[in-house]
Structure formats: structure tokens, C-alpha cells
Design a protein around this motif. Structure first.
Motif, PDB file in Angstrom:
ATOM      1  N   ILE A  23     -29.437  -6.646 -10.851  1.00  0.00           N
ATOM      2  CA  ILE A  23     -28.360  -5.655 -10.925  1.00  0.00           C
ATOM      3  C   ILE A  23     -27.193  -6.316 -11.655  1.00  0.00           C
ATOM      4  CG2 ILE A  23     -26.840  -4.130  -9.617  1.00  0.00           C
ATOM      5  CD1 ILE A  23     -28.882  -4.383  -7.273  1.00  0.00           C
ATOM      6  N   LYS A  24     -26.712  -5.661 -12.699  1.00  0.00           N
ATOM      7  CA  LYS A  24     -25.632  -6.233 -13.506  1.00  0.00           C
ATOM      8  C   LYS A  24     -24.272  -5.924 -12.910  1.00  0.00           C
ATOM      9  CE  LYS A  24     -28.282  -6.005 -17.751  1.00  0.00           C
ATOM     10  NZ  LYS A  24     -28.477  -5.338 -19.018  1.00  0.00           N
ATOM     11  N   SER A  25     -23.326  -6.804 -13.179  1.00  0.00           N
ATOM     12  CA  SER A  25     -21.944  -6.595 -12.765  1.00  0.00           C
ATOM     13  C   SER A  25     -21.455  -5.248 -13.294  1.00  0.00           C
ATOM     14  CB  SER A  25     -21.075  -7.725 -13.315  1.00  0.00           C
ATOM     15  OG  SER A  25     -19.740  -7.507 -12.977  1.00  0.00           O
ATOM     16  N   GLY A  26     -20.802  -4.490 -12.441  1.00  0.00           N
ATOM     17  CA  GLY A  26     -20.262  -3.186 -12.829  1.00  0.00           C
ATOM     18  C   GLY A  26     -21.167  -2.024 -12.476  1.00  0.00           C
ATOM     19  N   GLU A  27     -22.464  -2.279 -12.228  1.00  0.00           N
ATOM     20  CA  GLU A  27     -23.370  -1.215 -11.805  1.00  0.00           C
ATOM     21  C   GLU A  27     -23.030  -0.800 -10.383  1.00  0.00           C
ATOM     22  OE1 GLU A  27     -27.683  -1.257 -12.547  1.00  0.00           O
ATOM     23  OE2 GLU A  27     -27.348  -3.170 -13.569  1.00  0.00           O
ATOM     24  N   MET A  28     -23.451   0.392 -10.015  1.00  0.00           N
ATOM     25  CA  MET A  28     -23.267   0.855  -8.644  1.00  0.00           C
ATOM     26  C   MET A  28     -24.491   0.456  -7.827  1.00  0.00           C
ATOM     27  SD  MET A  28     -20.291   2.006  -8.778  1.00  0.00           S
ATOM     28  CE  MET A  28     -20.098   2.696  -7.148  1.00  0.00           C
ATOM     29  N   LEU A  29     -24.237  -0.065  -6.660  1.00  0.00           N
ATOM     30  CA  LEU A  29     -25.311  -0.429  -5.734  1.00  0.00           C
ATOM     31  C   LEU A  29     -25.690   0.816  -4.950  1.00  0.00           C
ATOM     32  CD1 LEU A  29     -26.873  -2.914  -4.609  1.00  0.00           C
ATOM     33  CD2 LEU A  29     -25.150  -3.002  -2.809  1.00  0.00           C
ATOM     34  N   SER A  30     -26.936   1.188  -5.035  1.00  0.00           N
ATOM     35  CA  SER A  30     -27.450   2.358  -4.333  1.00  0.00           C
ATOM     36  C   SER A  30     -28.504   1.877  -3.342  1.00  0.00           C
ATOM     37  CB  SER A  30     -28.065   3.339  -5.339  1.00  0.00           C
ATOM     38  OG  SER A  30     -28.623   4.435  -4.666  1.00  0.00           O
ATOM     39  N   ILE A  31     -28.189   2.022  -2.066  1.00  0.00           N
ATOM     40  CA  ILE A  31     -29.051   1.479  -1.009  1.00  0.00           C
ATOM     41  C   ILE A  31     -29.851   2.604  -0.380  1.00  0.00           C
ATOM     42  CG2 ILE A  31     -29.075   0.208   1.167  1.00  0.00           C
ATOM     43  CD1 ILE A  31     -26.272  -0.856   0.339  1.00  0.00           C
ATOM     44  N   GLN A  32     -31.137   2.390  -0.244  1.00  0.00           N
ATOM     45  CA  GLN A  32     -31.995   3.401   0.359  1.00  0.00           C
ATOM     46  C   GLN A  32     -31.483   3.771   1.747  1.00  0.00           C
ATOM     47  OE1 GLN A  32     -36.051   2.226   1.054  1.00  0.00           O
ATOM     48  NE2 GLN A  32     -36.744   4.337   0.987  1.00  0.00           N
ATOM     49  N   GLY A  33     -31.301   5.056   1.985  1.00  0.00           N
ATOM     50  CA  GLY A  33     -30.875   5.542   3.291  1.00  0.00           C
ATOM     51  C   GLY A  33     -29.380   5.487   3.540  1.00  0.00           C
ATOM     52  N   VAL A  34     -28.598   5.055   2.550  1.00  0.00           N
ATOM     53  CA  VAL A  34     -27.145   4.946   2.706  1.00  0.00           C
ATOM     54  C   VAL A  34     -26.485   5.823   1.643  1.00  0.00           C
ATOM     55  CG1 VAL A  34     -25.165   3.370   2.635  1.00  0.00           C
ATOM     56  CG2 VAL A  34     -27.354   2.603   3.594  1.00  0.00           C
ATOM     57  N   LYS A  35     -25.577   6.711   2.075  1.00  0.00           N
ATOM     58  CA  LYS A  35     -24.935   7.622   1.127  1.00  0.00           C
ATOM     59  C   LYS A  35     -23.916   6.938   0.233  1.00  0.00           C
ATOM     60  CE  LYS A  35     -25.421  11.986   3.527  1.00  0.00           C
ATOM     61  NZ  LYS A  35     -24.750  13.164   4.034  1.00  0.00           N
ATOM     62  N   GLU A  36     -23.132   6.018   0.801  1.00  0.00           N
ATOM     63  CA  GLU A  36     -22.074   5.371   0.027  1.00  0.00           C
ATOM     64  C   GLU A  36     -22.670   4.424  -1.016  1.00  0.00           C
ATOM     65  OE1 GLU A  36     -21.957   4.590   3.600  1.00  0.00           O
ATOM     66  OE2 GLU A  36     -21.069   6.555   3.906  1.00  0.00           O
ATOM     67  N   THR A  37     -21.980   4.320  -2.121  1.00  0.00           N
ATOM     68  CA  THR A  37     -22.375   3.350  -3.133  1.00  0.00           C
ATOM     69  C   THR A  37     -21.284   2.283  -3.210  1.00  0.00           C
ATOM     70  OG1 THR A  37     -21.349   4.654  -4.880  1.00  0.00           O
ATOM     71  CG2 THR A  37     -23.712   4.998  -4.500  1.00  0.00           C
ATOM     72  N   ILE A  38     -21.657   1.138  -3.704  1.00  0.00           N
ATOM     73  CA  ILE A  38     -20.737  -0.004  -3.825  1.00  0.00           C
ATOM     74  C   ILE A  38     -20.811  -0.497  -5.259  1.00  0.00           C
ATOM     75  CG2 ILE A  38     -20.321  -2.390  -3.084  1.00  0.00           C
ATOM     76  CD1 ILE A  38     -21.730  -1.643  -0.422  1.00  0.00           C
ATOM     77  N   LYS A  39     -19.656  -0.787  -5.857  1.00  0.00           N
ATOM     78  CA  LYS A  39     -19.647  -1.350  -7.205  1.00  0.00           C
ATOM     79  C   LYS A  39     -19.999  -2.840  -7.120  1.00  0.00           C
ATOM     80  CE  LYS A  39     -17.053  -1.491 -11.467  1.00  0.00           C
ATOM     81  NZ  LYS A  39     -15.843  -1.031 -12.156  1.00  0.00           N
ATOM     82  N   VAL A  40     -21.011  -3.234  -7.877  1.00  0.00           N
ATOM     83  CA  VAL A  40     -21.451  -4.627  -7.894  1.00  0.00           C
ATOM     84  C   VAL A  40     -20.459  -5.434  -8.737  1.00  0.00           C
ATOM     85  CG1 VAL A  40     -23.325  -6.179  -8.565  1.00  0.00           C
ATOM     86  CG2 VAL A  40     -23.841  -3.947  -7.549  1.00  0.00           C
ATOM     87  N   LYS A  41     -19.955  -6.522  -8.180  1.00  0.00           N
ATOM     88  CA  LYS A  41     -18.890  -7.308  -8.809  1.00  0.00           C
ATOM     89  C   LYS A  41     -19.388  -8.459  -9.667  1.00  0.00           C
ATOM     90  CE  LYS A  41     -15.788  -4.913  -6.609  1.00  0.00           C
ATOM     91  NZ  LYS A  41     -14.877  -4.017  -7.262  1.00  0.00           N
ATOM     92  N   GLU A  42     -20.648  -8.838  -9.515  1.00  0.00           N
ATOM     93  CA  GLU A  42     -21.238  -9.903 -10.337  1.00  0.00           C
ATOM     94  C   GLU A  42     -22.735  -9.664 -10.386  1.00  0.00           C
ATOM     95  OE1 GLU A  42     -20.515 -13.713  -8.482  1.00  0.00           O
ATOM     96  OE2 GLU A  42     -20.751 -12.845  -6.502  1.00  0.00           O
TER      97      GLU A  42
END
Length: 101
Positions: A23-42
Motif C-alpha cells: 500500500i503506497k503512502s497517500g492511499e486509503m486503507l480499506s479494512i474488511q468489515g470496517v466502514k471507516e477508512t484511514i489515509k496511509v502515511k507511508e
């Protein structure tokens, strides 16, 4: 509509997720079963851990619902969690690993 995920949270108690691909820096982290996303920092390599909540210094790092080490620094969500910011447990800490938050 099919939804794709790029990370797994292996247990609901976990404060890390595992990358299902690099996963590249700046992509959104999408976790199975979790609605919220997190911006990947590195950039996070396939199979490596990513903080999904703020992990304070000397806080337990939880994977599979179990303590797998202690953070050596603050780790904000979206950052890599690995040997450079996690240490193994000391003997006295191993006895208290069942006390997960």
C-alpha cells in the motif's frame, strides 16, 4: 457492487491491520468489515502491520487479539508498525499480556 479491501483486522481488539498488498503512502486503507477508512502515511509492504488507532509509546501492540509487543514510540493511525517501533516483551510483561485493553 463488489468492494475490495487492502487490509485485514484479524481480531476486533487489534490496534493494527495487516496489508493484503503493498500500500503506497497517500492511499486509503480499506479494512474488511470496517466502514471507516484511514489515509496511509507511508508505504506499507504486503503482510506488514499498519496502525489503525493511535498507539501511545509503551502501549501494547495487539494482533490476533493478543499482545505481540510494546511500542517504542507514538504510532499514529496509517503508519507502519514493525521492529523499528515495536519491541518484544520483557519477562514481567509476558505475565500481564492477557490483560488486553
Amino acid at each position: 457492487m463488489e468492494q475490495t479491501f487492502n487490509a485485514l483486522q484479524l481480531n476486533e481488539k487489534d490496534n493494527v491491520a495487516v496489508a493484503l498488498r503493498t500500500i503506497k503512502s497517500g492511499e486509503m486503507l480499506s479494512i474488511q468489515g470496517v466502514k471507516e477508512t484511514i489515509k496511509v502515511k507511508e508505504s506499507i509492504a504486503y503482510g506488514h502491520k499498519i496502525a489503525i488507532s493511535f498507539i501511545d509509546k509503551e502501549e501494547k501492540v495487539i494482533k490476533y487479539g493478543e499482545c505481540m509487543g510494546m511500542s517504542t514510540e507514538e504510532i499514529p493511525p496509517g503508519y507502519h508498525v514493525h521492529v523499528f517501533n515495536v519491541r518484544g516483551l520483557k519477562n514481567n510483561e509476558r505475565l500481564s499480556t492477557a490483560e488486553v485493553k
